[in-house]
Write an enzyme that holds these catalytic residues in place. Sequence first.
Site, PDB file in Angstrom:
ATOM      1  N   ARG A 176      -9.625   0.312  -1.423  1.00  0.00           N
ATOM      2  CA  ARG A 176      -8.810   1.413  -1.926  1.00  0.00           C
ATOM      3  C   ARG A 176      -8.616   1.233  -3.415  1.00  0.00           C
ATOM      4  O   ARG A 176      -8.187   0.181  -3.863  1.00  0.00           O
ATOM      5  CB  ARG A 176      -7.451   1.337  -1.220  1.00  0.00           C
ATOM      6  CG  ARG A 176      -6.960   2.628  -0.707  1.00  0.00           C
ATOM      7  CD  ARG A 176      -5.729   2.450   0.137  1.00  0.00           C
ATOM      8  NE  ARG A 176      -4.626   1.736  -0.483  1.00  0.00           N
ATOM      9  CZ  ARG A 176      -3.351   1.984  -0.254  1.00  0.00           C
ATOM     10  NH1 ARG A 176      -3.027   2.961   0.565  1.00  0.00           N
ATOM     11  NH2 ARG A 176      -2.397   1.282  -0.800  1.00  0.00           N
ATOM     12  N   THR A 201      -5.891   5.569  -7.724  1.00  0.00           N
ATOM     13  CA  THR A 201      -5.986   6.849  -7.012  1.00  0.00           C
ATOM     14  C   THR A 201      -5.700   6.713  -5.514  1.00  0.00           C
ATOM     15  O   THR A 201      -5.449   7.709  -4.845  1.00  0.00           O
ATOM     16  CB  THR A 201      -7.408   7.431  -7.151  1.00  0.00           C
ATOM     17  OG1 THR A 201      -8.313   6.544  -6.461  1.00  0.00           O
ATOM     18  CG2 THR A 201      -7.827   7.547  -8.600  1.00  0.00           C
ATOM     19  N   ASP A 219       0.294  -6.351   1.787  1.00  0.00           N
ATOM     20  CA  ASP A 219      -1.155  -6.159   1.753  1.00  0.00           C
ATOM     21  C   ASP A 219      -1.794  -7.031   2.842  1.00  0.00           C
ATOM     22  O   ASP A 219      -1.811  -8.257   2.749  1.00  0.00           O
ATOM     23  CB  ASP A 219      -1.700  -6.553   0.378  1.00  0.00           C
ATOM     24  CG  ASP A 219      -3.146  -6.141   0.225  1.00  0.00           C
ATOM     25  OD1 ASP A 219      -3.461  -5.391  -0.708  1.00  0.00           O
ATOM     26  OD2 ASP A 219      -3.980  -6.576   1.072  1.00  0.00           O
ATOM     27  N   ASP A 236      -4.716  -9.436   1.809  1.00  0.00           N
ATOM     28  CA  ASP A 236      -4.251 -10.596   1.043  1.00  0.00           C
ATOM     29  C   ASP A 236      -3.520 -11.603   1.940  1.00  0.00           C
ATOM     30  O   ASP A 236      -3.670 -12.814   1.773  1.00  0.00           O
ATOM     31  CB  ASP A 236      -3.323 -10.151  -0.089  1.00  0.00           C
ATOM     32  CG  ASP A 236      -4.097  -9.546  -1.253  1.00  0.00           C
ATOM     33  OD1 ASP A 236      -5.321  -9.773  -1.331  1.00  0.00           O
ATOM     34  OD2 ASP A 236      -3.478  -8.842  -2.065  1.00  0.00           O
TER      35      ASP A 236
HETATM   36  O1  LIG Z   1      -5.047   4.316   4.770  1.00  0.00           O
HETATM   37  P1  LIG Z   1      -5.418   3.878   3.384  1.00  0.00           P
HETATM   38  O2  LIG Z   1      -4.514   4.477   2.330  1.00  0.00           O
HETATM   39  O3  LIG Z   1      -6.861   4.107   3.057  1.00  0.00           O
HETATM   40  O4  LIG Z   1      -5.099   2.334   3.271  1.00  0.00           O
HETATM   41  C1  LIG Z   1      -5.431   1.414   4.263  1.00  0.00           C
HETATM   42  C2  LIG Z   1      -6.531   0.506   3.824  1.00  0.00           C
HETATM   43  O5  LIG Z   1      -6.050  -0.355   2.784  1.00  0.00           O
HETATM   44  C3  LIG Z   1      -6.282  -1.706   3.137  1.00  0.00           C
HETATM   45  O6  LIG Z   1      -7.498  -2.163   2.684  1.00  0.00           O
HETATM   46  P2  LIG Z   1      -7.752  -2.559   1.128  1.00  0.00           P
HETATM   47  O7  LIG Z   1      -8.255  -1.395   0.363  1.00  0.00           O
HETATM   48  O8  LIG Z   1      -6.510  -3.246   0.598  1.00  0.00           O
HETATM   49  O9  LIG Z   1      -8.947  -3.574   1.233  1.00  0.00           O
HETATM   50  P3  LIG Z   1      -8.963  -5.085   1.782  1.00  0.00           P
HETATM   51  O10 LIG Z   1      -8.902  -4.995   3.284  1.00  0.00           O
HETATM   52  O11 LIG Z   1     -10.234  -5.612   1.264  1.00  0.00           O
HETATM   53  O12 LIG Z   1      -7.750  -5.793   1.216  1.00  0.00           O
HETATM   54  C4  LIG Z   1      -6.243  -1.658   4.639  1.00  0.00           C
HETATM   55  O13 LIG Z   1      -6.815  -2.775   5.269  1.00  0.00           O
HETATM   56  C5  LIG Z   1      -6.949  -0.372   4.961  1.00  0.00           C
HETATM   57  O14 LIG Z   1      -8.348  -0.493   4.998  1.00  0.00           O
HETATM   58  O1  LIG Z   2       0.927  -1.118   3.215  1.00  0.00           O
HETATM   59  C1  LIG Z   2      -0.307  -1.211   3.055  1.00  0.00           C
HETATM   60  C2  LIG Z   2      -1.112  -0.114   2.691  1.00  0.00           C
HETATM   61  C3  LIG Z   2      -2.460  -0.284   2.558  1.00  0.00           C
HETATM   62  N1  LIG Z   2      -3.000  -1.509   2.760  1.00  0.00           N
HETATM   63  C4  LIG Z   2      -2.238  -2.570   3.112  1.00  0.00           C
HETATM   64  O2  LIG Z   2      -2.758  -3.678   3.310  1.00  0.00           O
HETATM   65  N2  LIG Z   2      -0.915  -2.399   3.252  1.00  0.00           N
HETATM   66 MG   LIG Z   3      -5.975  -5.103   0.828  1.00  0.00          MG
END
Ligand SMILES: O=P(O)(O)OC[C@H]1O[C@H](OP(=O)(O)OP(=O)(O)O)[C@H](O)[C@@H]1O
Ligand SMILES: O=c1cc[nH]c(=O)[nH]1
Ligand SMILES: [Mg+2]
Length: 209
Positions: free
Chosen positions: A104, A108, A200, A203
């Site tokens: 993400r 944005t 997150d 993380d």
């Molecule tokens: O519904 P959304 O607004 O799209 O957000 C949710 C997404 O955000 C997080 O991933 P992230 O982009 O943080 O990637 P990561 O799993 O690599 O940390 C989470 O694991 C989802 O995939």
């Molecule tokens: O709360 C949130 C939203 C998006 N992705 C995450 O990991 N946590």
């Molecule tokens: Mg993430």
Amino acid sequence: MENVTIMDHPLIQHKISRLRDKTTGTNEFRTLVSEIAMLMGFEALRDLPTELVEIETPIETTKQPMIAGKKMAIVPILRAGLGMVDGVLNLVPSAKIGHIGLYRDPETHEPHEYYCKLPEPIDQRTILVVDPMLATGGSGADAITMIKQHGGKNIKFMCIIAAPEGLERLHKEHPDVQIYVGALDRQLNENAYICPGLGDAGDRIFGTK
Ligand SMILES: O=P(O)(O)OC[C@H]1O[C@H](OP(=O)(O)OP(=O)(O)O)[C@H](O)[C@@H]1O
Ligand SMILES: O=c1cc[nH]c(=O)[nH]1
Ligand SMILES: [Mg+2]
């Protein structure tokens, strides 16, 4: 909402509450995510097709139900979805695994694709997409669109925590997909994080930040 199941099992609720606690460390967090995925997977897979198979018990020959074929795919959305794979694999050890890479954009909040590899024949498999968080719904909706573009048809989506905005979007864009939610939270904040949420997920699973 049709095709949406919100889990209400006390064991799942308890484990999600432990995940939310900011003092829960990486090791316990990972274990909890895996356990929740297994408990939720048990419910999400309750309609897996079975077929009658002949079995000889010590007493007589009988026909009894067994899972039909080996046509299942678990598809984690990278990275955080990876934390849910083991839990579901405990239930269906022979499942094939696809990967969809999405991150993400921090400004944005739009998802960006960086990887896609799905097991064939994807159109004949029950596909369980896993990601702990459904926030705006952009990542989940895009992942399912990608799977459909590759021919996937029978798709389920399983997340541990959802925001109302994300659940509505996913359901609206993909009304055919069965959605399983561990807990439905209050709202998104200005950074599109889920409140109260757990922070997150990626993380916290991988110990990055
Ligand atoms: O519904 P959304 O607004 O799209 O957000 C949710 C997404 O955000 C997080 O991933 P992230 O982009 O943080 O990637 P990561 O799993 O690599 O940390 C989470 O694991 C989802 O995939
Ligand atoms: O709360 C949130 C939203 C998006 N992705 C995450 O990991 N946590
Ligand atoms: Mg993430």
